[in-house]
Motif scaffolding. Structure first.
Motif, PDB file in Angstrom:
ATOM      1  N   PRO A  14       0.759  -1.251  -0.084  1.00  0.00           N
ATOM      2  CA  PRO A  14       0.048   0.028   0.136  1.00  0.00           C
ATOM      3  C   PRO A  14       0.900   1.254  -0.066  1.00  0.00           C
ATOM      4  O   PRO A  14       0.443   2.342  -0.629  1.00  0.00           O
ATOM      5  N   THR A  15       2.165   1.180   0.653  1.00  0.00           N
ATOM      6  CA  THR A  15       2.855   2.476   0.683  1.00  0.00           C
ATOM      7  C   THR A  15       3.151   2.818  -0.752  1.00  0.00           C
ATOM      8  O   THR A  15       3.454   3.822  -1.102  1.00  0.00           O
ATOM      9  N   ARG A  16       3.819   1.672  -1.381  1.00  0.00           N
ATOM     10  CA  ARG A  16       4.174   1.879  -2.991  1.00  0.00           C
ATOM     11  C   ARG A  16       2.999   2.320  -3.722  1.00  0.00           C
ATOM     12  O   ARG A  16       3.255   3.158  -4.701  1.00  0.00           O
ATOM     13  N   ARG A  17       1.926   2.182  -3.404  1.00  0.00           N
ATOM     14  CA  ARG A  17       0.628   2.562  -4.307  1.00  0.00           C
ATOM     15  C   ARG A  17       0.645   4.038  -3.996  1.00  0.00           C
ATOM     16  O   ARG A  17       0.050   4.796  -4.800  1.00  0.00           O
ATOM     17  N   ILE A  18       0.638   4.541  -2.724  1.00  0.00           N
ATOM     18  CA  ILE A  18       0.590   5.878  -2.452  1.00  0.00           C
ATOM     19  C   ILE A  18       1.626   6.655  -3.123  1.00  0.00           C
ATOM     20  O   ILE A  18       1.499   7.858  -3.720  1.00  0.00           O
ATOM     21  N   VAL A  19       2.783   6.204  -3.234  1.00  0.00           N
ATOM     22  CA  VAL A  19       3.933   6.819  -3.902  1.00  0.00           C
ATOM     23  C   VAL A  19       3.469   6.840  -5.177  1.00  0.00           C
ATOM     24  O   VAL A  19       3.755   8.096  -5.819  1.00  0.00           O
ATOM     25  N   LEU A  20       3.034   5.754  -5.965  1.00  0.00           N
ATOM     26  CA  LEU A  20       2.506   6.024  -7.385  1.00  0.00           C
ATOM     27  C   LEU A  20       1.472   7.038  -7.496  1.00  0.00           C
ATOM     28  O   LEU A  20       1.481   7.760  -8.326  1.00  0.00           O
ATOM     29  N   ASP A  21       0.398   7.301  -6.607  1.00  0.00           N
ATOM     30  CA  ASP A  21      -0.465   8.150  -6.560  1.00  0.00           C
ATOM     31  C   ASP A  21      -0.002   9.471  -6.347  1.00  0.00           C
ATOM     32  O   ASP A  21      -0.212  10.577  -7.197  1.00  0.00           O
ATOM     33  N   GLU A  22       1.295   9.767  -5.792  1.00  0.00           N
ATOM     34  CA  GLU A  22       1.799  10.984  -5.645  1.00  0.00           C
ATOM     35  C   GLU A  22       2.439  11.355  -6.662  1.00  0.00           C
ATOM     36  O   GLU A  22       2.427  12.668  -7.274  1.00  0.00           O
ATOM     37  N   SER A  30      11.721  14.631  -6.311  1.00  0.00           N
ATOM     38  CA  SER A  30      12.821  14.346  -5.509  1.00  0.00           C
ATOM     39  C   SER A  30      12.540  13.335  -4.416  1.00  0.00           C
ATOM     40  O   SER A  30      11.349  13.492  -3.955  1.00  0.00           O
ATOM     41  N   LEU A  31      13.644  12.672  -3.998  1.00  0.00           N
ATOM     42  CA  LEU A  31      13.319  11.910  -2.778  1.00  0.00           C
ATOM     43  C   LEU A  31      12.978  12.702  -1.521  1.00  0.00           C
ATOM     44  O   LEU A  31      11.968  12.445  -0.860  1.00  0.00           O
ATOM     45  N   PHE A  32      13.437  13.848  -1.435  1.00  0.00           N
ATOM     46  CA  PHE A  32      12.948  14.791  -0.287  1.00  0.00           C
ATOM     47  C   PHE A  32      11.446  15.147  -0.550  1.00  0.00           C
ATOM     48  O   PHE A  32      10.552  15.169   0.617  1.00  0.00           O
ATOM     49  N   GLU A  33      11.165  15.533  -1.691  1.00  0.00           N
ATOM     50  CA  GLU A  33       9.809  15.709  -1.955  1.00  0.00           C
ATOM     51  C   GLU A  33       8.629  14.696  -1.601  1.00  0.00           C
ATOM     52  O   GLU A  33       7.686  15.060  -0.955  1.00  0.00           O
ATOM     53  N   ILE A  34       9.050  13.622  -2.118  1.00  0.00           N
ATOM     54  CA  ILE A  34       8.149  12.504  -1.896  1.00  0.00           C
ATOM     55  C   ILE A  34       8.131  12.086  -0.451  1.00  0.00           C
ATOM     56  O   ILE A  34       7.032  11.981   0.219  1.00  0.00           O
ATOM     57  N   CYS A  35       9.112  12.164   0.285  1.00  0.00           N
ATOM     58  CA  CYS A  35       8.992  11.880   1.667  1.00  0.00           C
ATOM     59  C   CYS A  35       8.208  13.062   2.501  1.00  0.00           C
ATOM     60  O   CYS A  35       7.332  12.480   3.377  1.00  0.00           O
ATOM     61  N   ALA A  36       8.491  14.204   1.925  1.00  0.00           N
ATOM     62  CA  ALA A  36       7.699  15.387   2.668  1.00  0.00           C
ATOM     63  C   ALA A  36       5.825  15.055   2.310  1.00  0.00           C
ATOM     64  O   ALA A  36       5.265  15.399   3.083  1.00  0.00           O
ATOM     65  N   ARG A  37       5.701  14.741   1.147  1.00  0.00           N
ATOM     66  CA  ARG A  37       4.474  14.475   0.869  1.00  0.00           C
ATOM     67  C   ARG A  37       3.793  13.333   1.517  1.00  0.00           C
ATOM     68  O   ARG A  37       2.535  13.119   1.947  1.00  0.00           O
ATOM     69  N   ALA A  39       4.542  12.284   4.628  1.00  0.00           N
ATOM     70  CA  ALA A  39       4.542  12.682   5.798  1.00  0.00           C
ATOM     71  C   ALA A  39       3.428  13.556   6.054  1.00  0.00           C
ATOM     72  O   ALA A  39       2.437  13.469   6.909  1.00  0.00           O
ATOM     73  N   THR A  40       3.054  14.566   5.293  1.00  0.00           N
ATOM     74  CA  THR A  40       2.177  15.793   5.564  1.00  0.00           C
ATOM     75  C   THR A  40       0.914  15.285   5.053  1.00  0.00           C
ATOM     76  O   THR A  40      -0.183  15.571   5.627  1.00  0.00           O
ATOM     77  N   ARG A  41       0.682  14.487   3.797  1.00  0.00           N
ATOM     78  CA  ARG A  41      -0.482  14.111   3.125  1.00  0.00           C
ATOM     79  C   ARG A  41      -1.090  12.902   3.782  1.00  0.00           C
ATOM     80  O   ARG A  41      -2.315  12.621   3.621  1.00  0.00           O
ATOM     81  N   HIS A  42      -0.251  12.014   4.090  1.00  0.00           N
ATOM     82  CA  HIS A  42      -0.740  10.648   4.249  1.00  0.00           C
ATOM     83  C   HIS A  42      -0.392  10.160   6.069  1.00  0.00           C
ATOM     84  O   HIS A  42      -0.555   9.142   6.115  1.00  0.00           O
ATOM     85  N   GLY A  43       0.390  11.096   6.554  1.00  0.00           N
ATOM     86  CA  GLY A  43       0.775  10.729   7.874  1.00  0.00           C
ATOM     87  C   GLY A  43       1.793   9.453   8.060  1.00  0.00           C
ATOM     88  O   GLY A  43       1.928   8.793   8.970  1.00  0.00           O
TER      89      GLY A  43
END
Length: 99
Positions: A14-22, A30-37, A39-43
């Motif tokens: 499910p985490t990888r599916r969220i990454v694909l959604d993002e 970037s990796l930093f942007e993905i990590c931030a999204r 954390a902030t959008r999905h907790g």
């Protein structure tokens, strides 16, 4: 081209599916942007290494492409493997045969 087992393994998490959604919402992160999204959008409080490992699985499956610009690495969604799987079992509409 990745094999189907790698593709289904990548999609099973499910985490990888969220990454694909993002990435579907905004490519070229970037990796930093993905990590931030995440954390902030999905907790999801994942380490950079954890997110990087998820991205590696997605890249092996062919779902994510990376590109470097200077010292930055950007991640883009590749829908080709999904399209291939989606059409694998679909057949063109055929008129129903009459008895």
């Amino acid at each position: 081209m990745a094999d189907d087992d790698e593709l289904f393994k990548a999609l099973a998490d499910p985490t990888r599916r969220i990454v694909l959604d993002e990435l579907a919402e905004r490519d070229g992160q970037s990796l930093f942007e993905i990590c931030a999204r995440l954390a902030t959008r999905h907790g999801l409080a994942l380490s950079r290494q954890g997110v990087s490992q998820h991205l590696a699985v997605l890249e092996t499956a062919g779902l994510v492409r990376t590109r470097r610009e200077g010292r930055f690495k950007f991640h883009d969604l590749n829908t080709g493997p999904l399209e291939r799987i989606a059409t694998r079992w679909l057949r063109p509409d055929t008129p129903e045969s009459t008895p």
